[in-house]
Design an enzyme around this catalytic site. Structure first.
Site, short mmCIF file in Angstrom:
data_model
loop_
_atom_site.label_atom_id
_atom_site.label_comp_id
_atom_site.label_asym_id
_atom_site.label_seq_id
_atom_site.Cartn_x
_atom_site.Cartn_y
_atom_site.Cartn_z
CG ASP A 1 -1.60 1.33 1.40
OD1 ASP A 1 -1.62 2.19 0.63
OD2 ASP A 1 -2.15 1.46 2.51
CE LYS B 1 -1.46 6.92 -3.24
NZ LYS B 1 -1.98 6.11 -2.37
CD GLU C 1 -5.04 3.61 -2.22
OE1 GLU C 1 -5.82 4.56 -2.06
OE2 GLU C 1 -3.91 4.23 -2.81
CG ASP D 1 -9.11 5.10 2.19
OD1 ASP D 1 -8.27 5.57 3.31
OD2 ASP D 1 -8.31 4.75 1.27
#
Lengths: 171, 617
Positions: free
Chosen positions: B8, B70, B147, B171
Site C-alpha cells: 500500500d 504520490k 485501493e 477510506d
C-alpha cells in the site's frame, strides 16, 4: 496435564489422485495418465517444498522474535516512564534543585542498569536516526549540521532508539 | 524463487504485507513499525533517508525532503537534488526500496515481485508511473490494483455468494479521504464510482484538539502556545493521543507539565477532554465526509439501502463519530477484523498470492471444527486435539489405570468443547483388554489420535508394557453442519462457568480418591514404621475424608484432603526414600483426570508424565 508431550505434527500426505483424462501427452507413445500423474507429482512436490521453506523461515523468525521480545522486555513500561523523566528534566530546567536532581539520578541509575541510555545531543552532529529536529537555524553553510539545543531528551533501550531526542539544529 | 508482497504505497504512510501459507502478515520495518512514512530525504552528506528518519530531519533540510510525492505521480513534476532531476516515480521508488529491503530482512528471502495499490481515481499515467516506481525499485509489478478493491479482497468479499455484490469502501487516511462503490461479480471487481476530498484526513482532527488546547490555555494564562515550537510539538503528540484514546473511552486527560513559563513561574497544562466535546469540535469535519459519500452512491446509480457490504480503511475510521456516520448512512454494519491501517496492504498481499498461484486448492488445509479427546476419570473429557488445529495432525498422550489390577480400559472417543464427557458427542468406544495385573497408576497406555487430510480420525490405544494395541477409525466426524458446530461451540461458552465448577469438583474428588488409596497403601505396607500417635492421627484423618467423600460438600472434601495430607506428611517425608513412588505422591498437589464409567472394570486413566514421574500428574 501437559498435552504438549509427545506431540507430533506430520507433513501433509501427498498422495495424488488419478486424473488421467486431463492429461496432455507431451511425447508420443507415453502413457497420458503417467504424464499427468508425473506432472501432478511435481506440482505437489513443489508446493510442499514451498510450504516447508515458508515454515522453516517462519520458525526461524519466530525464534528470533521471541529472543528479541525477551531481550527487550519492559520496553512498554519504560516508554511510559519517559514522560516522568521529562517532567523531572523540565522542573529542574525551570528551577534548579539539588534534591530533584538526586531523584533524577537515582531513577536514571536504576533504569540505566536495565538498559536505558540517554542519547547525547547538545553539540553532537545532527543524526536523524537519534535526533528529531523541531527547530532549525541556518549555519555558516560549511560545517555539518549540529544540535544546538535539546528540547526533550531522547533514549535508547537495549541499544535501540526508544524515542529520539527532540532538538534544535544549527547548520 | 523470490517472494511476492503486497504494498500500500500511501500518500503519508506505506505498508507492506505478505501471504505466508495462505495467511497475510504485515511486515514491520527495520525500526519495528508496521507503517513507514512515505517521506524521502537527501541529506547534505549524500545519504538517502526514507521513512521516519527522513521525517525527523525534514525541517533542517526542507528543499531536499519530499513528502506526499504520490500527489505528483503521473505529472511532469521533478525535483532537483545536487544537479540531478528526480521524477515522482524515482522518489516513490526510494520508499519501495526501503519496504523491499526491510521485507527481505524480515522474511529472510528475496522479494522480487509486488502488487501495488493506487487510488481508484488514478488515471493511466498515474498507474504507469506507479508501475515504473516499482520497476526502478527492483520489483516486478505483478499488478496495480485499486485501493478499495484491495480492501474488499482483504475481507474475501469476492467469495461471498454467487450474486453480484455492492461494496462501499470508506477510506479516511491521515491526509486524504475517499469513498468508492464497487461491484463484484464472478470474482471481478468494478469501481462504479469514487469521490473524495484530497485535503481531509485524521490530521485535521488532531489540529482541532491542538487549537482547542491553545485557545483554552490562552484564555486562562494569556500565553500563546502556538508561538512556541517545543510546546507545539508536545501539543501535537498529546492531541493525537487524546483523539486515539477518545475512540475507546468517554473522557481523557491531557497533562503537559511545564509547558511554558512566565515571570511568575512555570505553567502547566492540564485539561479534561470528553468525547462529546471532541465531537463538537470536529462535527464540521464529519459533515465534510457526507457530500463525497452521497455523490459516490448517486454516481453508482444506487440508493443507500442497496449497499451489501461496507469496508472501513484508514486509522481515522476508528473514531466513533465516523463509524456512526457510515452506519447511519448505509444502514450496514461495517466489516471488522482487519486493522484499517493495514487492510489495503493485506488485500494487495492476497492478490499477490493469488497471482503467484500460491493458494492452490490442492493444499488448502482444513482444520478440526471441534476438539477431540477421550473420557477420563470423573466423567471429564481430556482433549488431545484442540479445535481449530490444522490437519493432518497426530497427537498422543499416555494414560494409566484407576484401579488395582484393572484388566481393561475403555477408550471413549469424544468430540466437543464441554469439559464434561456427558455433554459432548460420542464418536466411538473401544476396549483395550488383557492388561497384565498391576497396581493402579502403573500401566502406561498410550492413546494416539491421527487425523488425515480428509478429516478421518484413527484412534489407537497401546499398552506400553505388552505392546498390545487396538484402535478404531472414525469417518463421520466432519459430517456435522456448520450450524451444529456453532451451536456446540456456543453451548460450551454458555456453560463455561458451570463446566469449570464441575471440572473442579471432579478434580477435588479425584484428588481425594487418590490420597485415600495412597494412604491406605501406606498404612498397609508401612504400618509398622509409624511412631507414637502418628498412625492414629492418620487413620482418623483418613476416616474423616472417606466420610466427606460420601457426601456432597465439596469444601468438606477439600479440607479433609488437606488434613489427611498434613497428618501423613511428616511420616511420608521420613519414609520418602523407602516408600514406593505411589506413596510419595500424597504430598503432590494436583492430580489429573481419569474416567469412571458405570462399569466397574473399566477405564480410568490418569495422565502420567513422559518420564513416568508419578509425582507430577
Amino acid at each position: 496435564m501437559s498435552p504438549e508431550n509427545r506431540q507430533e505434527n506430520e507433513a501433509p500426505d501427498s498422495s495424488a489422485e488419478e486424473q488421467g483424462q486431463d492429461a496432455q501427452p507431451t511425447n508420443a507413445g507415453e502413457d497420458p495418465a503417467l504424464v499427468a500423474a508425473n506432472a501432478e507429482r511435481d506440482q505437489f512436490k513443489s508446493a510442499l517444498q514451498h510450504l516447508q521453506a515458508d515454515f522453516e523461515n517462519y520458525r526461524k523468525r519466530v525464534i528470533k522474535q521471541q529472543a528479541d521480545d525477551v531481550a527487550r522486555a519492559n520496553e512498554a513500561l519504560v516508554q511510559k516512564v519517559l514522560p516522568v523523566l521529562d517532567t523531572i528534566d523540565l522542573a529542574i530546567a525551570h528551577e534548579p534543585s539539588k534534591s530533584l536532581e538526586q531523584v533524577s539520578t537515582a531513577l536514571l541509575d536504576v533504569l540505566s542498569k536495565e538498559g536505558l541510555e540517554r542519547i547525547p545531543s547538545v553539540d553532537a552532529q545532527f543524526d536523524p536516526n537519534e535526533h528529531e529536529a523541531v527547530a532549525h537555524e541556518p549555519g555558516d553553510g560549511e560545517s555539518p549540521a549540529k544540535v544546538s539545543e535539546e528540547m526533550r531528551a531522547g533514549y535508547r533501550w537495549k541499544g535501540r532508539v526508544l524515542r529520539p531526542a527532540m532538538v534544535k539544529v544549527i547548520g | 524463487m523470490g517472494k511476492a508482497v503486497g504494498i500500500d504505497l500511501g500518500t503519508t504512510n506505506s505498508v507492506v504485507s505478505v501471504l505466508e501459507a495462505g495467511e497475510p502478515t504485515v511486515i514491520p520495518n527495520a525500526e519495528g513499525a508496521r507503517t513507514t512514512p512515505s517521506v524521502v530525504g537527501f541529506s547534505k552528506t549524500g545519504e538517502v533517508l526514507v521513512g521516519e528518519v527522513a521525517k525527523r530531519q525534514a525541517i533542517t533540510n526542507p528543499d531536499r525532503t519530499i513528502r506526499s510525492v504520490k500527489r505528483h505521480m503521473g505529472t511532469n513534476w521533478t525535483i532537483d537534488i545536487d544537479d540531478k532531476k528526480y521524477t515522482p516515480q524515482e522518489i516513490s521508488a526510494r520508499v519501495l526500496q526501503k519496504l523491499k529491503r526491510d521485507a527481505e530482512s524480515y522474511l529472510g528471502a528475496t522479494v522480487d515481485q509486488a502488487v501495488i495499490t493506487v487510488p481508484a481515481y488514478f488515471d493511466d499515467a498515474q498507474r504507469t508511473a506507479t508501475k515504473e516506481a516499482g520497476q526502478i525499485a527492483g520489483l516486478e509489478v505483478l499488478r496495480i490494483i485499486n485501493e478499495p478493491t484491495a480492501a474488499a479482497l482483504a475481507y474475501g468479499l469476492e467469495k461471498d455468494g454467487d450474486a453480484d455484490q455492492t461494496v462501499l469502501v470508506f477510506d479516511l487516511g491521515g491526509g486524504t479521504f475517499d469513498v468508492s462503490v464497487l461491484d463484484i461479480g464472478d470474482g471481478v471487481f468494478e469501481v462504479k464510482a469514487t469521490h473524495g476530498d484530497t485535503s481531509l484526513g485524521g490530521d485535521d482532527w488532531d489540529q482541532r484538539v491542538i487549537d482547542w488546547l491553545v485557545e483554552q490555555f490562552k484564555n486562562e494564562n494569556g500565553v500563546d502556545l502556538g508561538a512556541d515550537k517545543m510546546a507545539l510539538q508536545r501539543l501535537k503528540e498529546a492531541g493525537e493521543k487524546a483523539k486515539i484514546e477518545l475512540s475507546q473511552v468517554q473522557e481523557t486527560t491531557i497533562n503537559l507539565p511545564f509547558i511554558t513559563a512566565t515571570a511568575a513561574g512555570p505553567l502547566h497544562l492540564d485539561y479534561k477532554l470528553t468525547r462529546s466535546k471532541f465531537q463538537e469540535l470536529t462535527s464540521d469535519l464529519v459533515d465534510r465526509c457526507k457530500t463525497p459519500f452521497e455523490l459516490a452512491i448517486k454516481d453508482a446509480g444506487l440508493s443507500m439501502g442497496e449497499i451489501d457490504h461496507v469496508v472501513m480503511v484508514g486509522g481515522s475510521t476508528r473514531m466513533p463519530a465516523i463509524y456512526e456516520l457510515v452506519h447511519k448512512m448505509t444502514g450496514k454494519e461495517p466489516h471488522k477484523g482487519v486493522n484499517p491501517d493495514e487492510v489495503v496492504a493485506v488485500g494487495a498481499a492476497v492478490q499477490a498470492g493469488v497471482l503467484k498461484g500460491e493458494v492452490k486448492d490442492v493444499l488448502l488445509l482444513d482444520v478440526t471444527p471441534l476438539s477431540l479427546g477421550i473420557e477420563t476419570k470423573g466423567g471429564m473429557m481430556t482433549k488431545l486435539i484442540e479445535r481449530n488445529t490444522t490437519i493432518p495432525t497426530k497427537r498422543s498422550e499416555v494414560f494409566t489405570t484407576a484401579e488395582d489390577s484393572q484388566p481393561s480400559v475403555e477408550i471413549h472417543v469424544l468430540q466437543g468443547e464441554r469439559e464434561m464427557a456427558a455433554y459432548n458427542k460420542t464418536l466411538g468406544k473401544f476396549q483395550l483388554v488383557d492388561l497384565p495385573p498391576a497396581p493402579r497408576g502403573v500401566p502406561q497406555i498410550e492413546v494416539s489420535f491421527d487425523i488425515d487430510a480428509n478429516g478421518i480420525v484413527h484412534v489407537n490405544a497401546k499398552d506400553k508394557a505388552t505392546n498390545k494395541e487396538t484402535g478404531i477409525t472414525i469417518t463421520g466426524q466432519s459430517s456435522l453442519s456448520k450450524d451444529d458446530i456453532d451451536k456446540m461451540v456456543k453451548d460450551a461458552e454458555a456453560h463455561a462457568d458451570e463446566d469449570k465448577r464441575r471440572r473442579e469438583e471432579a478434580e477435588v474428588r479425584n484428588n481425594a480418591d487418590t490420597l485415600v488409596y495412597q494412604t491406605e497403601k501406606l498404612l498397609k505396607d508401612q504400618g509398622d514404621k509409624f511412631e507414637g500417635d502418628e498412625k492414629a492421627n492418620v487413620e482418623g484423618a483418613l476416616e474423616e475424608l472417606k466420610k466427606a467423600q460420601s457426601g456432597e460438600d465439596l469444601d468438606a472434601i477439600k479440607s479433609a484432603t488437606e488434613k489427611l495430607m498434613t497428618s501423613s506428611q511428616s511420616f511420608s517425608q521420613r519414609l520418602y526414600e523407602q516408600a514406593s513412588q505411589d506413596g510419595a505422591s500424597a504430598g503432590a498437589g494436583e492430580s489429573a483426570g481419569s474416567a469412571s464409567s458405570n462399569d466397574d472394570d473399566v477405564v480410568d486413566a490418569e495422565v502420567v508424565d513422559e518420564d513416568g514421574d508419578k509425582d507430577k500428574k
